[in-house]
Design a protein around this motif. Sequence first.
Motif, PDB file in Angstrom:
ATOM      1  N   PHE A 143     -26.311 -22.112 -24.226  1.00 51.46           N
ATOM      2  CA  PHE A 143     -25.600 -21.098 -23.435  1.00 51.46           C
ATOM      3  C   PHE A 143     -25.615 -19.722 -24.064  1.00 51.46           C
ATOM      4  O   PHE A 143     -24.929 -18.833 -23.611  1.00 51.46           O
ATOM      5  CB  PHE A 143     -24.140 -21.502 -23.230  1.00 51.46           C
ATOM      6  N   LEU A 189     -27.719 -13.474 -15.853  1.00 49.28           N
ATOM      7  CA  LEU A 189     -26.960 -14.716 -15.984  1.00 49.28           C
ATOM      8  C   LEU A 189     -27.712 -15.837 -15.264  1.00 49.28           C
ATOM      9  O   LEU A 189     -27.860 -16.954 -15.787  1.00 49.28           O
ATOM     10  CB  LEU A 189     -25.568 -14.523 -15.387  1.00 49.28           C
ATOM     11  N   MET A 229     -27.373 -17.061 -24.193  1.00 54.54           N
ATOM     12  CA  MET A 229     -27.575 -15.871 -23.372  1.00 54.54           C
ATOM     13  C   MET A 229     -26.486 -15.738 -22.306  1.00 54.54           C
ATOM     14  O   MET A 229     -25.930 -14.667 -22.100  1.00 54.54           O
ATOM     15  CB  MET A 229     -28.933 -15.942 -22.685  1.00 54.54           C
ATOM     16  N   ALA A 230     -26.206 -16.862 -21.675  1.00 49.25           N
ATOM     17  CA  ALA A 230     -25.251 -16.834 -20.569  1.00 49.25           C
ATOM     18  C   ALA A 230     -23.887 -16.345 -21.027  1.00 49.25           C
ATOM     19  O   ALA A 230     -23.193 -15.624 -20.312  1.00 49.25           O
ATOM     20  CB  ALA A 230     -25.135 -18.225 -19.956  1.00 49.25           C
ATOM     21  N   ALA A 241     -30.567 -16.755 -17.368  1.00 54.02           N
ATOM     22  CA  ALA A 241     -30.164 -17.581 -18.509  1.00 54.02           C
ATOM     23  C   ALA A 241     -29.869 -19.014 -18.080  1.00 54.02           C
ATOM     24  O   ALA A 241     -30.256 -19.976 -18.752  1.00 54.02           O
ATOM     25  CB  ALA A 241     -28.933 -16.966 -19.187  1.00 54.02           C
ATOM     26  N   ASN A 297     -31.954 -22.273 -19.299  1.00 56.27           N
ATOM     27  CA  ASN A 297     -31.307 -23.265 -20.156  1.00 56.27           C
ATOM     28  C   ASN A 297     -31.107 -24.633 -19.503  1.00 56.27           C
ATOM     29  O   ASN A 297     -31.019 -25.634 -20.194  1.00 56.27           O
ATOM     30  CB  ASN A 297     -29.953 -22.733 -20.642  1.00 56.27           C
ATOM     31  N   PHE A 318     -23.419 -12.509 -20.881  1.00 56.92           N
ATOM     32  CA  PHE A 318     -23.329 -11.970 -19.527  1.00 56.92           C
ATOM     33  C   PHE A 318     -22.019 -12.373 -18.872  1.00 56.92           C
ATOM     34  O   PHE A 318     -21.411 -11.605 -18.132  1.00 56.92           O
ATOM     35  CB  PHE A 318     -24.521 -12.433 -18.696  1.00 56.92           C
TER      36      PHE A 318
END
Lengths: 326, 256, 290
Positions: C264, A126, C266-267, A129, A133, C270
């Motif tokens: 977002f 996380l 990927m986030a 990511a 991003n 998770f």
Amino acid sequence: MSPAAGSRRGARALSWAAAAALVALPLLSGKFATYLGVRVALLAIFGTGYNLLLGRTGLLSFGHGGFYAAGAYALGLCSLHLTAHPLPGLALALAAGAAAALVVGFFCIRASEVYFSMLTLAFGMLIFAVVWNAREITGGDDGLVGVMRAPIALGPLRLDIAGERAFYLLAVALLAGSLWLAHRLRRSPFGLTLAGIRENPVRAEFAGVPVRRYRLAAFVISGAYAGLAGGLEVLLESNARPTMAHWTHSAEPILVSLLGGLHSLLGPAVGSLAFVALREVVQRFTENWMLAFGVVLLVIILGFRGGIVGAVEAGLRARRAGRAAP
Amino acid sequence: MSAPLLEVRGLSNHFGSVCTARDLSLSFAEGELTSVIGPNGAGKSTFINLLTGHLPVQAGQVLFRGRDVTGLAVHQRVRLGMGRSFQIANVFPGLTVLENVLIPALALAGRAGRPLSRISGEREAREQAQGVLSRVGLGAEAERPASALSHGDRRLLEVAVALASRPALLFLDEPTAGMNPVERTRLLEGIRALSAGGQTTFVLVEHDMDVVFALSARVVVLHRGELLCDGPPERVRADARVREVYLGHEVEEAAP
Amino acid sequence: MQSIVHVVLAGLSNGMFIWLVASGLTLIFGVLGVLNFAHGSFYMLGAYVSFSLVRALSPHFYLAMLFGPLVVCLAGWAVERWFLRAVYRLELPYQLLLTFAFVLIFDNLVKIVWGAGALHPPPGLGPLEGSVEILGRKFPIYSLFVIAVGPLVALALWALLERTWIGRIVRAAASDREMAAALGVRVPALFTGVFIFGTWLGAVGGALAVPYVGVLTPGMGESIIIEAFIVAVLGGLGSLKGAFLGALVIGVLNAFGTRFFPAFDMALIFLLMAAVLLVRPRGLFGVARS
């Protein structure tokens, strides 16, 4: 002499030899060796903190790359936007690693065994990511670039760390401090209690130990170490990259702890030295570094679970026993 | 007489459709050595797990010295003075015998969290730990790793770990299981002496009827999660229902 | 509306590959109690081996798809029989790291055999080329085929485990090893068998992916294993039902993320996993292992 005292003496002799070799390295060889020495020191700081969690407390985290990255980006952002002075940057890196670990740990510590490992993996990714991003702040996949290695100024004192050797000595000093702290923690009541949690968490709870709180404390401490190491890497490489938070990077402190020995203070440091050296040697001859390391890992898991330090200690013990018996 | 040491009110618990505790209400008085017995599956272990916080209580209340501890975590109850041992020897195998006992001693003194002081400097906790070890007869084994102890000694060590928290109330879950007769006698003598010492009130979960009737001032019989009988050993032994569901079962088993 | 349908369809077909990998992963965990990092590598090997076989056996696409995963099963057999078996009694970290060592080894072997660069299966490799029109937009037939395969595999697995003699043995061994051994089940052989079967599921996923993904890289195992982990953990480790549902959710969520919140994507996954585990620490259908 009891075997315990013997192995302690063996470990001490080993530690002095390793320390001497480590410090002498850049004085004897060139710039590249110095650079590698810094990498070893950083990995050793990362691993030493990590092993307080894995070897001492018995928790396998796959998310410490995230805390490493938190430290790295904290120092990078501080250096680019606030002050290039390395000391506040490193302090901030350490705090960022600890803070990230506190938040993540708060959520993960209730999960048990495999679920803990997977949850830390998810939180680490996380962070990866988010860093990837949040392009405006972190530079996305380019990372943060152009961080200067400014001198450390303390009043009238100015310590120039721009040179490889000076920076190497700084890294070694910080590693020594990290080891000293880990050493104190391990022989303290807190360290004993963590070992108790590793050995038997249910019994520890019934011995009056608030297990979750202690696990969280160990998690945060290891996160602080990771943050410090991350900050130092930004000073070394002058950039911070999202891959620092990737789970494959989170595996590195696990590997060096295992390589050197989970149950000794110096294990991760010795393991870092072996890891970096092995990588350099193997890469000189072949592209297949991962294969070689995979095989080494297999050998350690199947045959030498005490790691390098454990094997050396066992060897010393055997020699002494051989000498004692005529 | 003041409030009982431990009071249980309307305790109930279910695992799926199996009822492991049904509306149990009873209390334990200070100094009274009590045994909890019952056939397999009677809910003895569950009962202890509920009282000590190892399992969450689904319905009912647990009061320790008049204070409601139903919602407290395990370690909080231990600090208040509730301890336990487990059915399977449950120690810290990789640590030395002394370290095993030091952990609860340090936790009790509120010093377990000290990160920078040295273990060797914790004089008070060390003395207390050594004292507990010699009381259970493990004084000479202090520096050995717990994993190197014999099975019986490991059970003794577990009792020592529990005692090091200075419990006012100590649950022992089948403390003599797997012990040889010599070890068993040693442990029982120890329990008897400690109980007479008055600092700790013992509650035993036992399988072995000889142990139960030799030691207990009071016997509680559980059957399928319910309280079947509660009283002095002689009365329990004579109780018709107990003979039927429990002793009868034993007799049948024992008969060749 | 039509774009949403297409996003869902794309998500479902992606989800089916994750399901194939996660099913083997969660089956192996459920029975052997080992979380296998190298499972993604079996997916990758399945893809590479099948790709080579497709070229060698062309035009017999189906033969290649059949034999490719079977070849990978040999690797699975070797890993379980010669390595994993030695660490069942060790603590969790050693088991995880042993399988991690095989990630390194397999990734590197793939680089040696097939090269470090990406391989591009030529278009029109397999059957079921072309596309059909759905709500006015084209959708590849092969993706529809994949969407059909996933539930079929799920159904077959369910029938195998719940309706057959061998399934009963596997379930017995999963819930209580000692008891199964006492009843005469040869547990080590059963473990090897389950591991090989799980390997096969992952490798089939890889083989099916060859005409789908358009590019094979030595890192393809690493990325799918993380997704499979998330799916398996989300559904509850050891639960096939959970893995299936989880794969659908993750596949579709992923597709929506990429389409509508690219910053977002990927986030999002998770976060979902973290949120589920906070509410249900053992996943949606997880049960405590004794």
